[in-house]
Write a protein that holds these residues in place. Structure first.
Motif, short mmCIF file in Angstrom:
data_model
loop_
_atom_site.label_atom_id
_atom_site.label_comp_id
_atom_site.label_asym_id
_atom_site.label_seq_id
_atom_site.Cartn_x
_atom_site.Cartn_y
_atom_site.Cartn_z
N CYS A 37 41.02 28.60 38.54
CA CYS A 37 42.31 28.57 39.24
C CYS A 37 42.44 29.75 40.21
O CYS A 37 42.96 29.58 41.32
N LYS A 38 41.97 30.92 39.82
CA LYS A 38 42.03 32.08 40.71
C LYS A 38 41.18 31.86 41.97
O LYS A 38 41.60 32.16 43.07
N ILE A 39 39.97 31.32 41.79
CA ILE A 39 39.09 31.07 42.94
C ILE A 39 39.72 30.04 43.86
O ILE A 39 39.75 30.22 45.09
N SER A 40 40.27 28.98 43.31
CA SER A 40 40.92 27.95 44.12
C SER A 40 42.10 28.54 44.89
O SER A 40 42.28 28.27 46.09
N THR A 56 43.34 41.04 56.96
CA THR A 56 42.87 41.78 55.78
C THR A 56 43.03 40.92 54.53
O THR A 56 42.12 40.84 53.70
N GLY A 57 44.16 40.24 54.42
CA GLY A 57 44.38 39.33 53.29
C GLY A 57 43.38 38.19 53.29
O GLY A 57 42.89 37.78 52.23
N MET A 58 43.08 37.66 54.47
CA MET A 58 42.13 36.55 54.57
C MET A 58 40.73 36.96 54.10
O MET A 58 40.14 36.32 53.23
N VAL A 59 40.21 38.03 54.66
CA VAL A 59 38.84 38.44 54.36
C VAL A 59 38.70 38.84 52.90
O VAL A 59 37.74 38.44 52.23
N THR A 60 39.66 39.58 52.38
CA THR A 60 39.54 40.02 50.99
C THR A 60 39.64 38.83 50.03
O THR A 60 38.98 38.83 48.99
N VAL A 63 36.17 37.07 50.00
CA VAL A 63 35.20 37.82 49.21
C VAL A 63 35.54 37.71 47.72
O VAL A 63 34.65 37.67 46.88
N SER A 64 36.81 37.61 47.40
CA SER A 64 37.22 37.48 46.00
C SER A 64 36.69 36.21 45.36
O SER A 64 36.47 36.16 44.14
N THR A 116 39.96 43.08 41.05
CA THR A 116 38.52 43.17 40.78
C THR A 116 38.30 43.62 39.35
O THR A 116 37.45 43.07 38.64
N ILE A 117 39.09 44.56 38.91
CA ILE A 117 38.99 45.02 37.53
C ILE A 117 39.44 43.92 36.58
O ILE A 117 38.79 43.64 35.57
N SER A 118 40.55 43.24 36.92
CA SER A 118 41.13 42.28 35.98
C SER A 118 40.20 41.11 35.68
O SER A 118 40.12 40.67 34.53
#
Length: 178
Positions: A37-40, A56-60, A63-64, A116-118
């Motif tokens: 769900c997070k990736i989607s 910045t929101g788009m690129v990050t 990558v996420s 990233t940590i979560s």
């Protein structure tokens, strides 16, 4: 905000679809479904921010998708995610500065460091707790890029996560203690 009202509406629609996906994800008991769900949500969020000019929101978010996929497979194989947490944290700081939109980009960088940590953590309970830490940063960024869907998403994620913590983490513990 985009010049075209149609583009703005499409951007908001993508954001609201992402909201539904991530709210459903936070209510799940398994790490696998939370990760999917997070990736989607991040794919939809990347398109959303692109249409709003929030680069910045788009690129990050793009990558996420890779980050969360790596974590999922590392955790599935019961291997440490620590090297990936460190590497992706450094990558997110670099991406944040390369896509710099001014000081507002710091909020995205901080949000991505916490996320990233979560997702590098195995326990869904800890994923939920860390989730509560970084959504205020996204809320500030979403206000800046005029993302109605993003603001509502952030508020809904905070509420959904709080409910999930109560329902899945706190109440079962109380029942066991009695």
């Amino acid at each position: 905000m985009p010049d075209s009202p149609e583009i703005y509406l499409i951007a908001q629609l993508l954001g609201f679809i992402g909201t539904a996906v991530v709210v459903i994800g936070m209510q799940q008991k398994t790490y696998k479904i939370i990760a999917i769900c997070k990736i989607s949500n991040q794919v939809l969020a990347a398109m959303h921010y692109f249409l709003l000019g929030g680069y910045t929101g788009m690129v990050t978010n793009l990558v996420s998708c890779i980050t969360n996929g790596c974590y999922y497979f590392r955790i599935k194989k019961e291997k440490s995610t620590l090297p990936f947490i460190v590497a992706f944290s450094i990558l997110f700081v670099a991406i944040g500065f390369l896509s710099w939109q001014g000081p507002i980009s710091i909020f995205v960088i901080l949000a991505k460091l916490f996320s990233t940590i979560s997702l590098g953590v195995r326990e869904p309970k800890n994923v939920r707790l860390i989730n509560l830490l970084y959504n205020p940063f996204w809320l500030i960024y979403d206000i800046y890029v005029k993302s109605i869907a993003g603001c509502i998403t952030d508020i809904m994620i905070i509420l959904s996560t709080a409910i999930a913590i109560l329902r899945l983490d706190i109440l079962p513990r109380r029942k066991q203690a009695n």
